[in-house]
Design a protein around this motif. Structure first.
Motif, PDB file in Angstrom:
ATOM      1  N   LEU A 251       0.818  -1.204   0.000  1.00 47.35           N
ATOM      2  CA  LEU A 251       0.000   0.000   0.000  1.00 47.35           C
ATOM      3  C   LEU A 251       0.861   1.267   0.000  1.00 47.35           C
ATOM      4  O   LEU A 251       0.502   2.264  -0.631  1.00 47.35           O
ATOM      5  CB  LEU A 251      -0.923  -0.002   1.225  1.00 47.35           C
ATOM      6  N   ASP A 252       2.020   1.241   0.680  1.00 47.23           N
ATOM      7  CA  ASP A 252       2.837   2.452   0.744  1.00 47.23           C
ATOM      8  C   ASP A 252       3.504   2.780  -0.584  1.00 47.23           C
ATOM      9  O   ASP A 252       4.127   3.828  -0.737  1.00 47.23           O
ATOM     10  CB  ASP A 252       3.890   2.354   1.854  1.00 47.23           C
ATOM     11  N   GLN A 253       3.366   1.876  -1.574  1.00 52.25           N
ATOM     12  CA  GLN A 253       3.900   2.155  -2.907  1.00 52.25           C
ATOM     13  C   GLN A 253       2.823   2.628  -3.875  1.00 52.25           C
ATOM     14  O   GLN A 253       3.110   2.899  -5.037  1.00 52.25           O
ATOM     15  CB  GLN A 253       4.600   0.905  -3.470  1.00 52.25           C
TER      16      GLN A 253
ATOM     17  N   ALA B 203       0.739   5.251  -5.613  1.00 44.86           N
ATOM     18  CA  ALA B 203       1.138   6.625  -5.901  1.00 44.86           C
ATOM     19  C   ALA B 203       0.036   7.633  -5.604  1.00 44.86           C
ATOM     20  O   ALA B 203      -0.321   8.459  -6.437  1.00 44.86           O
ATOM     21  CB  ALA B 203       1.591   6.740  -7.355  1.00 44.86           C
ATOM     22  N   ASP B 204      -0.508   7.565  -4.414  1.00 44.38           N
ATOM     23  CA  ASP B 204      -1.489   8.548  -3.955  1.00 44.38           C
ATOM     24  C   ASP B 204      -1.449   8.532  -2.435  1.00 44.38           C
ATOM     25  O   ASP B 204      -1.779   7.521  -1.806  1.00 44.38           O
ATOM     26  CB  ASP B 204      -2.888   8.187  -4.457  1.00 44.38           C
ATOM     27  N   PRO B 205      -1.023   9.640  -1.814  1.00 41.45           N
ATOM     28  CA  PRO B 205      -0.839   9.648  -0.359  1.00 41.45           C
ATOM     29  C   PRO B 205      -2.117   9.408   0.438  1.00 41.45           C
ATOM     30  O   PRO B 205      -2.045   9.012   1.603  1.00 41.45           O
ATOM     31  CB  PRO B 205      -0.258  11.041  -0.084  1.00 41.45           C
ATOM     32  N   VAL B 206      -3.287   9.652  -0.162  1.00 43.06           N
ATOM     33  CA  VAL B 206      -4.531   9.361   0.552  1.00 43.06           C
ATOM     34  C   VAL B 206      -4.597   7.878   0.901  1.00 43.06           C
ATOM     35  O   VAL B 206      -5.069   7.481   1.969  1.00 43.06           O
ATOM     36  CB  VAL B 206      -5.754   9.773  -0.290  1.00 43.06           C
ATOM     37  N   PHE B 207      -4.093   7.028  -0.004  1.00 40.56           N
ATOM     38  CA  PHE B 207      -4.101   5.590   0.235  1.00 40.56           C
ATOM     39  C   PHE B 207      -2.787   5.112   0.842  1.00 40.56           C
ATOM     40  O   PHE B 207      -2.789   4.306   1.771  1.00 40.56           O
ATOM     41  CB  PHE B 207      -4.369   4.847  -1.082  1.00 40.56           C
ATOM     42  N   SER B 208      -1.646   5.599   0.323  1.00 41.85           N
ATOM     43  CA  SER B 208      -0.347   5.077   0.761  1.00 41.85           C
ATOM     44  C   SER B 208      -0.066   5.364   2.226  1.00 41.85           C
ATOM     45  O   SER B 208       0.680   4.631   2.871  1.00 41.85           O
ATOM     46  CB  SER B 208       0.771   5.661  -0.103  1.00 41.85           C
ATOM     47  N   THR B 209      -0.645   6.425   2.772  1.00 43.91           N
ATOM     48  CA  THR B 209      -0.442   6.752   4.183  1.00 43.91           C
ATOM     49  C   THR B 209      -1.409   6.022   5.108  1.00 43.91           C
ATOM     50  O   THR B 209      -1.319   6.155   6.331  1.00 43.91           O
ATOM     51  CB  THR B 209      -0.603   8.260   4.408  1.00 43.91           C
ATOM     52  N   GLY B 210      -2.364   5.278   4.534  1.00 42.50           N
ATOM     53  CA  GLY B 210      -3.333   4.562   5.354  1.00 42.50           C
ATOM     54  C   GLY B 210      -4.448   5.437   5.870  1.00 42.50           C
ATOM     55  O   GLY B 210      -5.160   5.042   6.809  1.00 42.50           O
ATOM     56  N   ALA B 211      -4.648   6.627   5.269  1.00 43.22           N
ATOM     57  CA  ALA B 211      -5.687   7.531   5.754  1.00 43.22           C
ATOM     58  C   ALA B 211      -7.074   6.924   5.630  1.00 43.22           C
ATOM     59  O   ALA B 211      -7.953   7.178   6.453  1.00 43.22           O
ATOM     60  CB  ALA B 211      -5.620   8.856   4.981  1.00 43.22           C
ATOM     61  N   VAL B 212      -7.290   6.119   4.595  1.00 43.96           N
ATOM     62  CA  VAL B 212      -8.606   5.484   4.388  1.00 43.96           C
ATOM     63  C   VAL B 212      -8.690   4.153   5.118  1.00 43.96           C
ATOM     64  O   VAL B 212      -9.737   3.768   5.614  1.00 43.96           O
ATOM     65  CB  VAL B 212      -8.884   5.311   2.887  1.00 43.96           C
TER      66      VAL B 212
ATOM     67  N   THR C 290      -4.008   1.455 -10.997  1.00 45.60           N
ATOM     68  CA  THR C 290      -3.734   0.863  -9.688  1.00 45.60           C
ATOM     69  C   THR C 290      -5.009   0.886  -8.841  1.00 45.60           C
ATOM     70  O   THR C 290      -5.636   1.931  -8.681  1.00 45.60           O
ATOM     71  CB  THR C 290      -2.633   1.655  -8.966  1.00 45.60           C
ATOM     72  N   THR C 291      -5.387  -0.279  -8.302  1.00 44.04           N
ATOM     73  CA  THR C 291      -6.651  -0.404  -7.567  1.00 44.04           C
ATOM     74  C   THR C 291      -6.388  -0.766  -6.109  1.00 44.04           C
ATOM     75  O   THR C 291      -6.056  -1.915  -5.788  1.00 44.04           O
ATOM     76  CB  THR C 291      -7.545  -1.477  -8.217  1.00 44.04           C
ATOM     77  N   PRO C 292      -6.514   0.172  -5.189  1.00 47.93           N
ATOM     78  CA  PRO C 292      -6.370  -0.150  -3.771  1.00 47.93           C
ATOM     79  C   PRO C 292      -7.603  -0.920  -3.263  1.00 47.93           C
ATOM     80  O   PRO C 292      -8.735  -0.580  -3.614  1.00 47.93           O
ATOM     81  CB  PRO C 292      -6.276   1.217  -3.093  1.00 47.93           C
TER      82      PRO C 292
END
Length: 700
Positions: A556-558, A560-569, A663-665
């Motif tokens: 997840l930390d890779q 390319a969108d900090p909303v997802f990569s930082t675990g905010a969601v 890319t699909t989180p």
């Protein structure tokens, strides 16, 4: 077999090849080219070469390429390339001289200015390593004296300490000879002739002329401002000012400039078969008296006048002086205009025994290094590998070597936001020096962490440079060093997609919408209708969530969108969908549950699974901007779905043509209800295969 082009080869190609080079040298951080035709060099191409920090076109056909501390190695590699050995400047020197003369006529005043500062730079540049080495010896002495082990001011010193003094004083005392040698090489005359002329003024015989007890007809006076003694002797019936020329730099620079004219004229008029003897002989006969009677005293007067003027400003308005110096240096160094000040520093040490310019100058250096440290912080945050490497190398060169060019050319001159913020740090550091009454240096030094002990008072200097560093660092860390446009462009080039504000708002709204829906009575309650806890919430239960599509799993930390990569969601994993551009991507429900969120754009789906796990499937990044184009949505909010049911069918070509990543989180949005959420697989994953592993707490 594949071949790899090295950076030196790429540099050589970028400047037009060996046949386009008439002369190549280097300074502490830069390759310095004189080219046949500089118009063939593309600045962007040069700066894209690995290891190149920047390119600096100059007037005429001069060109500089900034390398940093590794410049010596790169220079050596370029000179050892076969192309340079077979077709370099040496094989075309006569033709190059003709072309250089023609170009010089066309360059005008700027070329003369460039040539003057190149003369200064190339006369000093080879000496920088030995000057740095001696400054560290003095710094070591200063530390030992501060600790009470030695007394460098004692009238009678131990032999060991006297020997250590000789180790560093040799460089400063014989500096005029070294400068004369380099200056002679720069002006293409026999360097040993220039060396011998300057050495004549440093012999014990010449020095003894200043002692009235040893020489007749000598009178001496005292300079009250500088507290120095000047003597005059009657030589051949003419007055000769006698000075100790040890440590002087203006004298050899002026002497060699005149010697070059004399030497080249002698070469023209003296037959070649006797030039070896008579060119040096006549150069000595002419230049030694001219230097002793005229150039030497004039050089001392120039240095003394400049030093006296700056000393007057420093004593009359110390605060103004201490602020002006660090504010000037950021503009002087890139232009090479700092060399005259460096010469004055050395002259001050020679005449006064100390220098008062380096203290405030040091605050500029540390403001510069503070700015570089802040850029490094931003580079780590932005995952900008190239800038992180550049800033790391520049910061190391600065803090431990006192060299600012890697920071300036590699970073600061490239981003217009840095200078105004860095100048605040310069002003703060200079103000502290001025308010404290000034800082003196006992030797010429590169202002680094290692040379702090040579400054007095050391505590004031340490506070000033710390303040300069901290101010620049803090301002740039807060406000950034790039404009929004520059940062977005850099992140895109590095493959990092910065979150679109509209997309971020939409994603967070989806999360809130899903949370609100799951809190409503009915489908998404934590207990079944019979009052039993849902299966995934039973203490100690491990529930597997299968992948809703096929592709490659990425951490997840890779994403390319900090909303997802930082675990905010929420925690989870990303999936790079498999398939060709002409194929559709099918996204399915990983298990039975209720659709909590299904916007018309079709880019995201929130599902409350019957097991009690709530997930968000976000198809692509920034795909909300497509407003549903290319998304064939199969479900609506409130629908019941079974495992494997299609949620959406995505036209891959439409999304890719629009330039959005697919890319699909896949995220667990109620992770707070569980002990852990782990990725269950690596590499490729098929639809319906385990993707995440959700573990319930041991107790309710």
């Amino acid at each position: 077999m594949a071949t790899t082009t090295s950076a030196p080869e790429m540099i050589l190609d970028a400047v037009g090849g060996a046949e386009n080079i008439t002369h190549l040298t280097h300074c502490a951080t830069r390759l310095r080219f004189e080219l046949v035709d500089a118009s063939v060099v593309d600045k962007a191409t040069v700066e894209a070469i690995p290891g190149v920090m920047g390119a600096v076109p100059q007037s005429g056909d001069r060109y500089q390429i900034v390398i940093g501390g590794a410049v010596q190695g790169v220079y050596d590699e370029i000179m050892n390339l076969p192309a340079m050995k077979s077709g370099g400047a040496s094989s075309r020197q006569a033709d190059a001289d003709v072309k250089a003369a023609a170009r010089a006529k066309a360059r005008g005043k700027n070329a003369l200015v460039d040539a003057f500062f190149e003369y200064l730079s190339d006369s000093f540049r080879p000496l920088l390593p030995v000057l740095l080495g001696t400054s560290l010896i003095i710094a070591g002495e200063a530390v030992l004296e501060a600790l009470g082990y030695i007394d460098t001011r004692a009238e009678i010193k131990p032999a060991s300490l006297a020997f250590v003094d000789a180790m560093f004083r040799s460089v400063f005392y014989f500096l005029p000879i070294m400068v004369a040698y380099n200056a002679s090489k720069k002006l293409n005359i026999d360097p040993w002739v220039g060396t011998a002329v300057m050495a004549a003024l440093l012999t014990p015989n010449f020095i003894a002329m200043s002692d009235p007890e040893l020489t007749r007809n000598v009178t001496c006076t005292v300079n009250q401002t500088l507290d120095t003694q000047m003597c005059t002797a009657n030589v051949f019936g003419l007055p000769m000012q006698l000075q100790d020329y040890g440590g002087q730099v203006f004298v050899p620079l002026m002497m060699v400039a005149v010697l070059a004219v004399v030497y080249k004229q002698l070469v023209k008029i003296i037959p070649s078969n006797v030039q070896m003897v008579f060119v040096p002989f006549l150069s000595f006969v002419i230049m030694m008296p001219v230097t002793a009677f005229l150039i030497g005293p004039l050089g001392v007067w120039v240095g003394t006048a400049l030093g006296t003027g700056l000393a007057w400003l420093n004593s009359t308005a110390p605060i103004i002086f201490a602020i002006i110096i660090p504010l000037l240096y950021p503009f002087l160094v890139p232009l090479g205009l700092h060399w005259p000040l460096n010469a004055i520093m050395i002259a001050n040490i020679n005449t006064l025994g100390y220098d008062f310019i380096q203290g405030p100058m040091g605050t500029w250096n540390f403001a510069c290094f503070g700015a570089t440290a802040a850029v490094l912080l931003w580079a780590v945050r932005d995952r900008d590998k190239e800038m992180r490497q550049t800033a790391t190398g520049a910061l190391a060169a600065g803090l431990f070597g006192g060299i600012s060019e890697p920071s300036l050319y590699g970073i600061h001159l490239r981003f217009k936001r840095i200078y105004p913020l860095m100048l605040v740090g310069c002003a703060v550091g200079g103000l502290i020096v001025g308010l404290g009454g000034g800082v003196d240096a006992s030797t010429f030094a590169f202002t680094s962490l290692l040379t702090i002990p040579i400054f007095s008072p050391m505590a004031l200097y340490a506070i000033a440079i710390a303040a300069a560093f901290g101010t620049s660092f803090g301002l740039i860390a807060v406000f950034g060093y790039r404009t929004k446009e520059e940062r977005a462009e850099a992140l895109a080039a590095a493959g990092v997609v910065e979150a679109d504000p509209a997309e971020t708002a939409a994603d967070l709204a989806l999360e809130k919408q899903a949370a609100a829906a799951s809190a409503q009575p009915g489908d998404a309650q934590e207990k079944t209708g019979q009052g039993q806890p849902k299966s995934a919430l039973v203490p100690g239960t491990v529930t597997e969530i299968v992948s809703p599509l096929s592709g490659a799993v990425i951490p997840l930390d890779q994403v390319a969108d900090p909303v997802f990569s930082t675990g905010a969601v929420g925690p989870g994993a990303g999936i790079e969908p498999e398939g060709d551009s002409g194929k559709h991507i099918v996204v399915t429900a990983p298990a039975a549950g209720t659709i909590l969120v299904a916007p018309e754009s079709g880019h995201a789906y929130g599902i409350a699974l019957d097991s009690g796990v709530e997930i968000l499937i976000h198809v692509g990044l920034d795909t909300v901007n497509l407003e549903g184009k290319g998304f064939d949505v199969k479900v609506s909010q409130g629908d019941r779905v079974e495992a494997g049911a299609e949620l959406v069918r995505v036209d891959r070509a439409v999304v890719e043509e629009a330039g959005y990543p697919l890319t699909t989180p896949v995220l667990v949005t109620n992770a707070a209800s569980f002990a852990s959420v782990d990725v269950a697989t690596e590499g490729e994953v098929a639809t319906g295969a385990a993707l995440l592993r959700v573990t319930a707490p041991d107790k309710n």
